[in-house]
Design an enzyme around this catalytic site. Structure first.
Site, mmCIF file in Angstrom:
data_model
loop_
_atom_site.group_PDB
_atom_site.id
_atom_site.type_symbol
_atom_site.label_atom_id
_atom_site.label_comp_id
_atom_site.label_asym_id
_atom_site.label_seq_id
_atom_site.Cartn_x
_atom_site.Cartn_y
_atom_site.Cartn_z
ATOM 1 N N TYR A 1 3.313 -4.670 57.516
ATOM 2 C CA TYR A 1 2.641 -5.654 56.681
ATOM 3 C C TYR A 1 1.978 -4.937 55.499
ATOM 4 O O TYR A 1 1.075 -4.119 55.687
ATOM 5 C CB TYR A 1 1.568 -6.423 57.450
ATOM 6 C CG TYR A 1 2.071 -7.221 58.635
ATOM 7 C CD1 TYR A 1 3.401 -7.618 58.752
ATOM 8 C CD2 TYR A 1 1.198 -7.597 59.653
ATOM 9 C CE1 TYR A 1 3.839 -8.359 59.843
ATOM 10 C CE2 TYR A 1 1.624 -8.341 60.743
ATOM 11 C CZ TYR A 1 2.945 -8.710 60.832
ATOM 12 O OH TYR A 1 3.380 -9.438 61.917
ATOM 13 N N HIS B 1 8.183 -4.325 67.334
ATOM 14 C CA HIS B 1 8.233 -5.498 66.450
ATOM 15 C C HIS B 1 9.564 -6.229 66.535
ATOM 16 O O HIS B 1 9.610 -7.459 66.499
ATOM 17 C CB HIS B 1 7.969 -5.036 65.012
ATOM 18 C CG HIS B 1 7.393 -6.090 64.134
ATOM 19 N ND1 HIS B 1 6.687 -5.798 62.991
ATOM 20 C CD2 HIS B 1 7.388 -7.438 64.213
ATOM 21 C CE1 HIS B 1 6.303 -6.920 62.406
ATOM 22 N NE2 HIS B 1 6.712 -7.935 63.131
ATOM 23 N N LEU C 1 1.447 -22.635 63.347
ATOM 24 C CA LEU C 1 1.347 -23.775 62.432
ATOM 25 C C LEU C 1 2.587 -23.868 61.545
ATOM 26 O O LEU C 1 2.540 -24.433 60.449
ATOM 27 C CB LEU C 1 0.081 -23.657 61.572
ATOM 28 C CG LEU C 1 -1.230 -23.634 62.362
ATOM 29 C CD1 LEU C 1 -2.416 -23.454 61.435
ATOM 30 C CD2 LEU C 1 -1.386 -24.909 63.190
ATOM 31 N N GLY C 2 3.700 -23.322 62.032
ATOM 32 C CA GLY C 2 4.933 -23.417 61.269
ATOM 33 C C GLY C 2 4.810 -22.822 59.880
ATOM 34 O O GLY C 2 5.209 -23.429 58.893
ATOM 35 N N ARG C 3 4.209 -21.619 59.818
ATOM 36 C CA ARG C 3 3.972 -20.946 58.535
ATOM 37 C C ARG C 3 3.192 -21.836 57.560
ATOM 38 O O ARG C 3 3.445 -21.860 56.367
ATOM 39 C CB ARG C 3 5.291 -20.487 57.916
ATOM 40 C CG ARG C 3 6.006 -19.459 58.770
ATOM 41 C CD ARG C 3 7.270 -18.924 58.109
ATOM 42 N NE ARG C 3 7.769 -17.796 58.909
ATOM 43 C CZ ARG C 3 8.534 -17.944 59.988
ATOM 44 N NH1 ARG C 3 8.915 -19.146 60.363
ATOM 45 N NH2 ARG C 3 8.936 -16.898 60.669
ATOM 46 N N PHE D 1 3.195 -25.056 57.401
ATOM 47 C CA PHE D 1 3.789 -26.367 57.125
ATOM 48 C C PHE D 1 3.114 -27.468 57.928
ATOM 49 O O PHE D 1 2.882 -28.574 57.427
ATOM 50 C CB PHE D 1 5.290 -26.324 57.435
ATOM 51 C CG PHE D 1 6.113 -27.277 56.626
ATOM 52 C CD1 PHE D 1 6.771 -26.853 55.489
ATOM 53 C CD2 PHE D 1 6.230 -28.607 56.989
ATOM 54 C CE1 PHE D 1 7.531 -27.739 54.729
ATOM 55 C CE2 PHE D 1 6.985 -29.500 56.242
ATOM 56 C CZ PHE D 1 7.634 -29.066 55.098
#
Length: 326
Positions: free
Chosen positions: A56, A124, A205-207, A209
């Site tokens: 990241y 990962h 949270l669905g990225r 969405f």
């Protein structure tokens, strides 16, 4: 804040964690001051489970988390990941699960985080060119050396999880799970429950969405990676908006936000599930945390199942699905 057990080895974490990825990359602009304030606020509110990874921000996220927890390490259950390699230009170079690399990656993470040990260390992505037994064997050596406390995998298939668990107990699997990604219910969750492994749900949270805050692709910054996600494109975007509208309607009846409803639904799927919604703002952190106080009745859960059944989302999770579930 409630707590939950991950695995059978003794790891206890807050019922909700905090995903830190977006503080450094992928989701538009960054604000280090607000990000650190968000992590500190999370700890104040009892959210002790912080999630990062070496890829990241090409290491920047681990450094950021390290700065945030420097004077409060004992309050944190720290999780990070290795295995997705990037070049100095931040390009993606592939997946590496070779034993020697496992040791190199862990030492580099410890240095960036400025800590003596990592609580939960994940692979990962599974390297198809290295037997999982070899990778986990090297990870087990990190436990023996005191550099890591517990081991995890991310986006691994059920057979891979079984093989890994014979080498060293796996404490947690991290994979995507939400109202629009219910794939883990088919094979992964039953396997984990048979073996006594916890489940950490990323992108709950669905990225973003499912928050109801995204109504147009123009709501996303020009460099936001979601612009290239199949579920955020074209006809898929409009179909998925219809799902969000149904979730919003149920949330309104319950007098909660769509995000809170989506998180409460995940928490209701089992005491072995810990969602890690990502946010870089205290405002949304505080909103998400209230999900632990929401009680969903069997009737609520049935209605949610009806509007968000398996495979309801239009489009693949990633543009390239070749690195998941293997």
């Amino acid at each position: 804040m409630q707590t939950r057990k991950l695995g059978k080895q003794g790891l206890v974490v807050s019922a909700l964690g905090l995903g830190c990825m977006g503080m450094s990359e992928f989701y538009g602009n960054q604000d280090e001051t607000e990000s650190i304030a968000t992590m500190h606020r999370a700890l104040e509110l009892g959210v002790n489970f912080l999630d990062t990874a070496d890829m990241y921000g090409y290491g920047a996220n681990e450094e950021l988390v390290g700065r945030a927890i420097a004077d409060r390490r004992d309050q944190v259950v720290l999780a990070t990941k290795f295995g997705i390699q990037r070049g100095e230009d931040a390009s993606f170079r592939g997946i590496n699960g070779r034993p020697e690399y496992v040791h190199q990656a862990c030492d580099a993470s410890l240095k960036r985080l400025k800590v003596d040990y990592i609580d939960l260390y994940y692979q990962h992505r599974v390297d198809p060119n290295v037997p999982i037994e070899d990778t986990v064997g090297a990870m087990a050596e990190l436990v023996q050396q005191g550099k890591v406390r517990y081991l995890g995998l991310s986006e691994a298939a059920a057979t891979t999880i079984r093989r890994a668990n014979t080498v060293h107990p796996i404490t947690a699997l991290q994979s995507e799970y939400s109202l629009w990604t219910r794939d883990p219910e088919d094979e992964i969750l039953p396997t984990l429950r048979e073996l006594g492994i916890g489940f950490v749900a990323y992108s709950p949270l669905g990225r973003g969405f499912l928050s109801g805050q995204i109504t147009s692709i123009d709501d996303l910054a020009a460099d936001d990676f979601r612009r290239n996600s199949p579920r955020f494109q074209g006809e898929n975007f409009h179909k998925n908006l219809q799902l969000v509208e149904l979730v919003k309607a149920i949330a309104a009846e319950k007098q909660v936000t769509p995000s809170q409803l989506a998180l409460a639904w995940l928490l209701a799927q089992g005491q072995d599930i810990v969602p890690i919604p990502g946010t870089k703002r205290r405002k949304y952190l505080e909103e998400n945390i209230k999900a632990v106080e929401i009680s969903l009745t069997p009737e609520d859960l049935q209605r949610i199942d009806e509007v968000a059944p398996k495979n309801v989302a239009a489009g693949d999770r990633y543009g390239d699905m070749s690195t998941v579930n293997r």
